[in-house]
Design a protein around this motif. Structure first.
Motif, mmCIF file in Angstrom:
data_model
loop_
_atom_site.group_PDB
_atom_site.id
_atom_site.type_symbol
_atom_site.label_atom_id
_atom_site.label_comp_id
_atom_site.label_asym_id
_atom_site.label_seq_id
_atom_site.Cartn_x
_atom_site.Cartn_y
_atom_site.Cartn_z
ATOM 1 N N VAL A 59 0.809 -1.073 0.344
ATOM 2 C CA VAL A 59 -0.258 -0.262 -0.261
ATOM 3 C C VAL A 59 0.955 1.113 0.267
ATOM 4 C CG1 VAL A 59 -1.657 0.967 1.856
ATOM 5 C CG2 VAL A 59 -2.012 -1.605 1.150
ATOM 6 N N LEU A 60 1.993 1.252 0.390
ATOM 7 C CA LEU A 60 2.806 2.367 0.429
ATOM 8 C C LEU A 60 3.557 2.481 -0.329
ATOM 9 C CD1 LEU A 60 4.024 2.282 4.131
ATOM 10 C CD2 LEU A 60 2.903 3.674 3.745
ATOM 11 N N GLY A 61 4.236 1.536 -0.888
ATOM 12 C CA GLY A 61 4.491 1.769 -2.330
ATOM 13 C C GLY A 61 5.820 2.548 -2.609
ATOM 14 N N ASP A 62 6.708 3.306 -1.971
ATOM 15 C CA ASP A 62 7.549 4.145 -2.120
ATOM 16 C C ASP A 62 8.821 2.713 -1.586
ATOM 17 O OD1 ASP A 62 6.925 4.627 0.432
ATOM 18 O OD2 ASP A 62 7.828 6.974 -0.034
ATOM 19 N N VAL A 63 10.053 3.865 -1.409
ATOM 20 C CA VAL A 63 11.000 3.352 -0.361
ATOM 21 C C VAL A 63 10.506 2.628 0.420
ATOM 22 C CG1 VAL A 63 13.413 3.686 0.622
ATOM 23 C CG2 VAL A 63 12.888 4.795 -2.050
ATOM 24 N N TRP A 64 9.661 3.408 1.880
ATOM 25 C CA TRP A 64 9.183 3.049 2.628
ATOM 26 C C TRP A 64 8.736 1.265 2.914
ATOM 27 C CZ3 TRP A 64 11.673 3.831 6.895
ATOM 28 C CH2 TRP A 64 12.738 4.949 7.257
ATOM 29 N N GLY A 65 7.266 1.462 1.769
ATOM 30 C CA GLY A 65 6.829 0.258 1.654
ATOM 31 C C GLY A 65 7.899 -0.725 0.689
ATOM 32 N N VAL A 66 9.174 -0.671 0.130
ATOM 33 C CA VAL A 66 9.457 -1.908 0.013
ATOM 34 C C VAL A 66 10.479 -2.297 0.877
ATOM 35 C CG1 VAL A 66 11.640 -2.845 -1.148
ATOM 36 C CG2 VAL A 66 10.410 -0.716 -2.347
ATOM 37 N N VAL A 67 11.229 -1.766 2.124
ATOM 38 C CA VAL A 67 11.234 -2.004 3.619
ATOM 39 C C VAL A 67 10.856 -2.835 3.755
ATOM 40 C CG1 VAL A 67 12.363 -1.031 5.522
ATOM 41 C CG2 VAL A 67 13.128 -0.376 3.329
ATOM 42 N N VAL A 68 9.647 -2.231 4.451
ATOM 43 C CA VAL A 68 8.466 -2.273 5.432
ATOM 44 C C VAL A 68 8.209 -3.987 4.913
ATOM 45 C CG1 VAL A 68 5.675 -2.331 6.010
ATOM 46 C CG2 VAL A 68 7.097 -0.338 6.015
ATOM 47 N N GLY A 69 7.718 -3.910 3.517
ATOM 48 C CA GLY A 69 7.707 -5.101 2.463
ATOM 49 C C GLY A 69 8.062 -6.750 2.732
ATOM 50 N N VAL A 70 9.757 -6.292 2.682
ATOM 51 C CA VAL A 70 11.003 -6.947 2.990
ATOM 52 C C VAL A 70 11.213 -7.690 4.574
ATOM 53 C CG1 VAL A 70 13.762 -7.154 3.425
ATOM 54 C CG2 VAL A 70 12.024 -6.472 1.100
ATOM 55 N N VAL A 71 10.564 -6.394 5.445
ATOM 56 C CA VAL A 71 10.346 -6.884 6.597
ATOM 57 C C VAL A 71 9.699 -7.940 6.900
ATOM 58 C CG1 VAL A 71 10.142 -5.765 9.422
ATOM 59 C CG2 VAL A 71 12.079 -4.925 8.101
ATOM 60 N N GLY A 72 8.475 -7.101 6.099
ATOM 61 C CA GLY A 72 7.442 -7.921 7.018
ATOM 62 C C GLY A 72 7.499 -9.834 6.112
ATOM 63 N N PHE A 73 8.424 -9.963 5.232
ATOM 64 C CA PHE A 73 8.298 -11.064 4.772
ATOM 65 C C PHE A 73 8.964 -11.928 5.377
ATOM 66 C CE2 PHE A 73 10.868 -14.084 1.828
ATOM 67 C CZ PHE A 73 10.056 -14.659 1.185
ATOM 68 N N ALA A 74 9.857 -11.025 5.634
ATOM 69 C CA ALA A 74 10.852 -12.002 6.955
ATOM 70 C C ALA A 74 10.456 -11.962 8.067
ATOM 71 C CB ALA A 74 12.133 -11.005 7.626
ATOM 72 N N ALA A 75 9.586 -11.743 8.502
ATOM 73 C CA ALA A 75 8.787 -11.872 9.239
ATOM 74 C C ALA A 75 7.997 -12.973 9.430
ATOM 75 C CB ALA A 75 7.449 -10.794 10.160
ATOM 76 N N MET A 76 7.371 -13.277 8.468
ATOM 77 C CA MET A 76 6.989 -14.837 7.371
ATOM 78 C C MET A 76 7.733 -15.770 7.200
ATOM 79 S SD MET A 76 4.201 -12.261 4.213
ATOM 80 C CE MET A 76 4.402 -14.198 3.697
ATOM 81 N N LEU A 77 8.416 -15.555 7.321
ATOM 82 C CA LEU A 77 9.224 -17.259 7.091
ATOM 83 C C LEU A 77 9.721 -17.087 8.286
ATOM 84 C CD1 LEU A 77 11.464 -18.572 5.482
ATOM 85 C CD2 LEU A 77 13.430 -16.955 5.070
ATOM 86 N N GLY A 78 10.027 -15.717 9.030
ATOM 87 C CA GLY A 78 10.314 -16.542 10.963
ATOM 88 C C GLY A 78 9.775 -17.434 11.288
ATOM 89 N N GLY A 79 8.605 -16.597 10.809
ATOM 90 C CA GLY A 79 7.390 -17.456 11.850
ATOM 91 C C GLY A 79 7.018 -18.568 11.756
ATOM 92 N N VAL A 80 7.215 -18.749 10.377
ATOM 93 C CA VAL A 80 7.025 -20.777 9.293
ATOM 94 C C VAL A 80 7.871 -21.131 10.406
ATOM 95 C CG1 VAL A 80 7.288 -22.011 7.929
ATOM 96 C CG2 VAL A 80 5.770 -19.651 7.745
ATOM 97 N N MET A 81 10.034 -20.260 10.063
ATOM 98 C CA MET A 81 10.375 -21.632 10.851
ATOM 99 C C MET A 81 10.220 -21.458 12.331
ATOM 100 S SD MET A 81 12.530 -22.155 8.646
ATOM 101 C CE MET A 81 13.988 -22.347 9.336
ATOM 102 N N PHE A 82 9.772 -20.379 12.929
ATOM 103 C CA PHE A 82 9.885 -20.782 14.430
ATOM 104 C C PHE A 82 8.741 -22.291 14.794
ATOM 105 C CE2 PHE A 82 7.917 -18.980 18.448
ATOM 106 C CZ PHE A 82 9.363 -19.242 19.400
ATOM 107 N N ALA A 83 7.570 -21.583 13.816
ATOM 108 C CA ALA A 83 6.359 -22.679 13.799
ATOM 109 C C ALA A 83 6.834 -24.372 13.705
ATOM 110 C CB ALA A 83 5.283 -22.209 13.306
ATOM 111 N N VAL A 84 7.394 -24.427 12.785
ATOM 112 C CA VAL A 84 8.366 -25.705 12.312
ATOM 113 C C VAL A 84 8.972 -26.429 13.358
ATOM 114 C CG1 VAL A 84 6.706 -25.645 10.435
ATOM 115 C CG2 VAL A 84 9.260 -25.715 10.743
ATOM 116 N N THR A 85 10.179 -25.333 13.837
ATOM 117 C CA THR A 85 11.144 -26.186 14.806
ATOM 118 C C THR A 85 10.512 -26.525 15.942
ATOM 119 O OG1 THR A 85 12.076 -24.229 14.093
ATOM 120 C CG2 THR A 85 13.677 -25.357 15.807
ATOM 121 N N PRO A 86 11.444 -28.114 16.050
ATOM 122 C CA PRO A 86 10.724 -28.576 16.781
ATOM 123 C C PRO A 86 11.509 -28.456 18.728
ATOM 124 C CG PRO A 86 11.955 -30.335 15.733
ATOM 125 C CD PRO A 86 12.165 -28.570 15.701
ATOM 126 N N VAL A 87 11.372 -28.941 19.388
ATOM 127 C CA VAL A 87 12.225 -28.649 20.652
ATOM 128 C C VAL A 87 11.970 -29.707 21.132
ATOM 129 C CG1 VAL A 87 10.866 -26.732 21.209
ATOM 130 C CG2 VAL A 87 9.921 -28.320 22.202
#
Length: 123
Positions: A59-87
């Motif tokens: 939605v933001l679209g400019d440079v800040w939008g790219v930064v927020v999108g990359v951080v969001g993607f990293a959070a998604m990837l981290g969430g999946v990794m955290f969820a499937v990592t066994p303890v």
């Protein structure tokens, strides 16, 4: 093209064998590691936050939008990794001497062969 009688019989036998072996794999203990319900919940929440960040980034679209999108993607990837990592499960109460003695009495291949034989016998 229909299957011949022999091919159909072979396919049915393969399906039965696969279902039997899959049930063994699913019910087999996974060693000293298991999935944690807490990690699944936190991982799912982090995944949802990442999806939200990705949408905000688009939605933001400019440079800040790219930064927020990359951080969001990293959070998604981290969430999946955290969820499937066994303890680690708690350590069992078997004394170390006894566990070491069991492992040293038979070679790795002997133990694997015994497990295979027990699985094939239906135990």
């Amino acid at each position: 093209m229909p299957l011949s009688e022999q091919e159909q019989r072979l396919l049915d036998e393969m399906e039965r064998h696969l279902l039997h072996n899959d049930a063994d794999v699913v019910s087999a203990p996974s060693g000293d590691r298991a999935l944690s319900y807490r990690n699944l919940v936190y991982g799912a929440l982090l995944l949802l936050a990442g999806v939200g960040g990705l949408i905000v980034g688009v939605v933001l679209g400019d440079v800040w939008g790219v930064v927020v999108g990359v951080v969001g993607f990293a959070a998604m990837l981290g969430g999946v990794m955290f969820a499937v990592t066994p303890v680690r499960k708690p350590v069992s109460s078997v004394p170390q001497e006894r566990a070491a003695k069991q492992h040293s009495s038979a070679s790795f291949m002997d133990r694997m062969n015994d497990r295979w034989d027990r699985r094939q016998d239906g135990h």
